[in-house]
Scaffold this active site. Structure first.
Site, PDB file in Angstrom:
ATOM      1  N   LYS A  63     -10.408  -1.364  10.579  1.00 29.20           N
ATOM      2  CA  LYS A  63     -10.473  -2.514   9.676  1.00 29.20           C
ATOM      3  C   LYS A  63     -10.962  -3.751  10.425  1.00 29.20           C
ATOM      4  O   LYS A  63     -11.230  -4.783   9.829  1.00 29.20           O
ATOM      5  CB  LYS A  63      -9.085  -2.819   9.101  1.00 29.20           C
ATOM      6  CG  LYS A  63      -8.428  -1.649   8.417  1.00 29.20           C
ATOM      7  CD  LYS A  63      -8.714  -1.593   6.945  1.00 29.20           C
ATOM      8  CE  LYS A  63      -7.741  -0.642   6.264  1.00 29.20           C
ATOM      9  NZ  LYS A  63      -8.231  -0.146   4.993  1.00 29.20           N
TER      10      LYS A  63
ATOM     11  N   CYS B 191      -4.836   2.586  -3.647  1.00 28.92           N
ATOM     12  CA  CYS B 191      -3.567   3.059  -3.050  1.00 28.92           C
ATOM     13  C   CYS B 191      -2.431   2.076  -3.292  1.00 28.92           C
ATOM     14  O   CYS B 191      -1.526   1.932  -2.477  1.00 28.92           O
ATOM     15  CB  CYS B 191      -3.714   3.336  -1.553  1.00 28.92           C
ATOM     16  SG  CYS B 191      -4.711   4.759  -1.205  1.00 28.92           S
TER      17      CYS B 191
ATOM     18  N   ASP C 220       2.823  -5.271   7.988  1.00 29.44           N
ATOM     19  CA  ASP C 220       1.639  -4.431   7.892  1.00 29.44           C
ATOM     20  C   ASP C 220       0.414  -5.339   7.955  1.00 29.44           C
ATOM     21  O   ASP C 220       0.084  -6.027   6.998  1.00 29.44           O
ATOM     22  CB  ASP C 220       1.690  -3.641   6.575  1.00 29.44           C
ATOM     23  CG  ASP C 220       0.417  -2.845   6.319  1.00 29.44           C
ATOM     24  OD1 ASP C 220      -0.489  -2.866   7.183  1.00 29.44           O
ATOM     25  OD2 ASP C 220       0.324  -2.206   5.260  1.00 29.44           O
TER      26      ASP C 220
ATOM     27  N   HIS D 204       0.874  -1.171   0.000  1.00 30.80           N
ATOM     28  CA  HIS D 204       0.000   0.000   0.000  1.00 30.80           C
ATOM     29  C   HIS D 204       0.916   1.228   0.000  1.00 30.80           C
ATOM     30  O   HIS D 204       2.034   1.154   0.508  1.00 30.80           O
ATOM     31  CB  HIS D 204      -0.831  -0.051   1.286  1.00 30.80           C
ATOM     32  CG  HIS D 204      -1.931   0.954   1.381  1.00 30.80           C
ATOM     33  ND1 HIS D 204      -1.709   2.255   1.769  1.00 30.80           N
ATOM     34  CD2 HIS D 204      -3.255   0.837   1.158  1.00 30.80           C
ATOM     35  CE1 HIS D 204      -2.877   2.898   1.785  1.00 30.80           C
ATOM     36  NE2 HIS D 204      -3.829   2.074   1.406  1.00 30.80           N
TER      37      HIS D 204
ATOM     38  N   GLN E 244      -4.697  -5.685   6.679  1.00 32.95           N
ATOM     39  CA  GLN E 244      -5.710  -6.562   6.075  1.00 32.95           C
ATOM     40  C   GLN E 244      -5.668  -7.968   6.664  1.00 32.95           C
ATOM     41  O   GLN E 244      -6.368  -8.860   6.183  1.00 32.95           O
ATOM     42  CB  GLN E 244      -5.512  -6.638   4.557  1.00 32.95           C
ATOM     43  CG  GLN E 244      -5.647  -5.309   3.833  1.00 32.95           C
ATOM     44  CD  GLN E 244      -7.060  -4.753   3.873  1.00 32.95           C
ATOM     45  OE1 GLN E 244      -8.028  -5.468   4.126  1.00 32.95           O
ATOM     46  NE2 GLN E 244      -7.191  -3.468   3.624  1.00 32.95           N
TER      47      GLN E 244
END
Lengths: 150, 421
Positions: free
Chosen positions: B241, B379, B215, B138, B218
């Site tokens: 999220k 993104c 990261d 991202h 997600q």
């Protein structure tokens, strides 16, 4: 007919599928590239201007149906117009697109461009319908330029 | 006897069975309509909807506890502090961190990455060092590293991906070397759905002495996370999220690293004592939490985590995988559709393009049927360029989505395609 049918009416779908004046003018007196980084739209406008009158115009690029059709329909109305007439037309077009949905509008002045009046119901799509026009204005102002719209 | 046992087992399984229709009742927004059609929310990778338990926790905080935390001697301040710090413990155990102090509150994953890039990166990187990221990051896991590269002279290296959207691990092995100081990698790609083999990446990177940031924006909502088992050095995620509020996120970092890192921002709460000559910084994690924080965000996030724990992430992942498989099969019925991102290990999202129909037209016309998806570059512009598309349409699913919703979505897509023929 709801606002979606109005947005995606036959004329627009047709110009999206079979864009008019699609291609490059070489030589061209004016050209410009327009981007909308947000949606990845990319458009190139080529013009031949003589004595302040648009003699010929072509465009190429990728984009959504609204942006492609607006570029295509734009090219069909430009030929033979003076630069002042073009500027006035764009101003009227822009005014209609950015007006509030319940505001009365004068679509008569727009001629063929009136099919885009429905875009005003979709504020996020106004950029799509004006990218070609902004790029055209950029081309007319500077002879060769890159425009970023977001 | 044998029959009784079987019945009993059935009953237990039945009790444990995941009832999506019951779950949906917890989410007020799923009861609303868009243009007189039931909302079908397939934009979960952008942000998730909130269960009433989370909404109630925030309302409760503001109607019963609102006060500034830390240093207050009055009842409300202490009660708010307790809730805020209790939330930290819930987060700590959710990702199985070793210490509570390893949980730093941030505004979101983006701020957490920026914190690491700025504080750790600017302190420990020097000219000639390398930062290794991947092609499917991202923008928030690209730009902070570019900024720190410009400041320190470190070089940014990128691991390529194959046509399925999987990392080319041979390339990762090849790019990794003794100059690699930081590896920053997305756990699950937001535009492709790929679940990356972070265990392998972390193990390999550690062999070269590099620290690894994962990261988890997600992954936190889809798969169980155990930061000790992963052995990652940093793990970041955003609260919104995982069914929590916006404006709150988490940086997990190994305690030793946090202690070695300088503060990211100066202000109240991050100090022990201030004179004009010298300031003594607070202990971790408070050293990284300058200013009045997002108290209701932390409390809301803790409530969201409890909600997810109550269902169980293993149950969630299993249901979402079934939903993904169903949606992939249904969408593949349409010959004009091309799925972008076909990794073997995938989370519940489908990125796709359709011949001659631009994603924005798809998005607008799906919206007509009350279906919310995301269209654009998500993104992740390098990913779009890798596949030679300006944008994709992305349907991303959560455990409250149903196969019936997928059916409505597929029918709506078919209608759109025939309109553009």
């Amino acid at each position: 007919m709801d606002e979606f049918d109005l947005l995606y009416q036959e004329v627009i779908l047709d110009h999206n599928k079979n864009p008019r004046n699609f291609g490059v003018l070489d030589p061209a007196t004016h050209k410009a590239i327009g981007h909308n980084p947000l949606c990845g739209d990319h458009i190139e406008i080529y013009l031949n201007v003589e004595d302040n009158v648009i003699k010929d115009v072509r465009f190429k690029g990728v984009g959504c149906a609204i942006s492609k059709a607006s570029a295509s329909i734009m090219t069909t109305v430009l030929k033979g117009k003076t630069l002042d007439e073009v500027k006035e037309l764009f101003e009227n077009y822009h005014k209609v697109l950015t007006s509030k949905p319940d505001e009365p509008v004068d679509t008569e002045k727009l001629g063929k461009l009136a099919v885009f009046a429905g875009v005003r119901e979709f504020p996020v799509r106004v950029k799509c319908a004006t990218l070609a026009w902004h790029t055209l204005m950029e081309a007319l102002e500077k002879k060769d330029s890159v425009l970023k719209v977001d | 006897m044998e029959k009784d046992l079987k019945d009993l087992k059935f009953a237990v399984e039945k009790k444990k069975e995941f009832d999506v229709y019951l779950i949906r009742q917890d989410f007020p927004i799923l009861q609303r309509t868009i243009r007189e059609k039931p909302l079908i929310y397939f934009d979960n990778a952008a942000t998730t909807q909130k269960p009433k338990q989370v909404i109630d926790a925030i309302v409760h905080y503001y109607s019963q506890l609102n006060s500034n935390i830390h240093r207050g001697v009055h009842y409300l301040s202490q009660a708010a502090t307790t809730e805020y710090e209790c939330a930290r413990r819930i987060i700590k155990s959710f990702i199985n961190a070793r210490f509570e102090e390893e949980i730093v509150y941030t505004r979101g994953a983006t701020e957490a990455i920026n914190l690491v890039a700025s504080s750790y990166g600017e302190t420990f990187l020097k000219e000639g060092d390398e930062i290794l990221i991947t092609y499917m990051e991202h923008h928030s896991n690209i730009v902070p590293w570019q900024i720190v590269s410009q400041k320190t002279g470190a070089k940014l290296k990128v691991v390529p991906i194959d046509d399925n959207g999987e990392l080319i691990l041979e390339e990762f092995d090849r790019l990794l070397n003794e100059r690699t100081k930081i590896v920053s990698v997305v756990h699950i790609s937001n535009s492709l759905g790929t679940i990356n083999p972070v265990e392998y990446i972390i193990k390999k990177a550690h062999q070269f002495g590099a620290v690894v940031l994962v990261d988890g924006s997600q992954s936190i909502q889809h798969i169980p996370i155990d930061v000790q088992k992963l052995d990652c050095d940093f793990f970041v995620f955003s609260g919104h999220k995982i069914y929590g509020p916006t404006g709150i996120g988490v940086l997990y970092a190994k305690k030793g690293l946090l202690e070695a890192m300088p503060p990211y921002q100066g202000g109240g709460d991050m100090i022990l004592s201030v004179t004009f000559e010298k300031t003594i910084y607070n202990v971790v994690p408070h050293k990284f939490e300058a200013g009045t924080p997002n108290i209701e965000g932390a409390i809301g996030l803790a409530s969201a985590i409890r909600y997810v724990q109550n269902i169980g992430l293993d149950v969630i992942f299993s249901y979402e995988t079934k939903l993904l498989n169903y949606a992939t099969a249904r969408i593949s019925e349409i010959p004009e559709v091309k799925i972008i991102g076909t990794a073997k290990n995938k989370a519940s999202l489908i990125s796709f393009v359709i011949d001659n129909v631009h994603p924005h037209d798809i998005g607008t016309l799906l919206d007509r049927d009350g279906i919310a998806i995301r269209t654009g570059h998500h993104c992740t512009e390098p990913v779009m360029r890798r596949y030679g598309v300006p944008a994709t349409s992305r349907a991303s699913f959560a455990f409250y989505n149903t196969t019936e919703e997928v059916d409505v979505f597929v029918n709506s897509l078919k209608k759109i395609i025939s309109k553009f023929k």
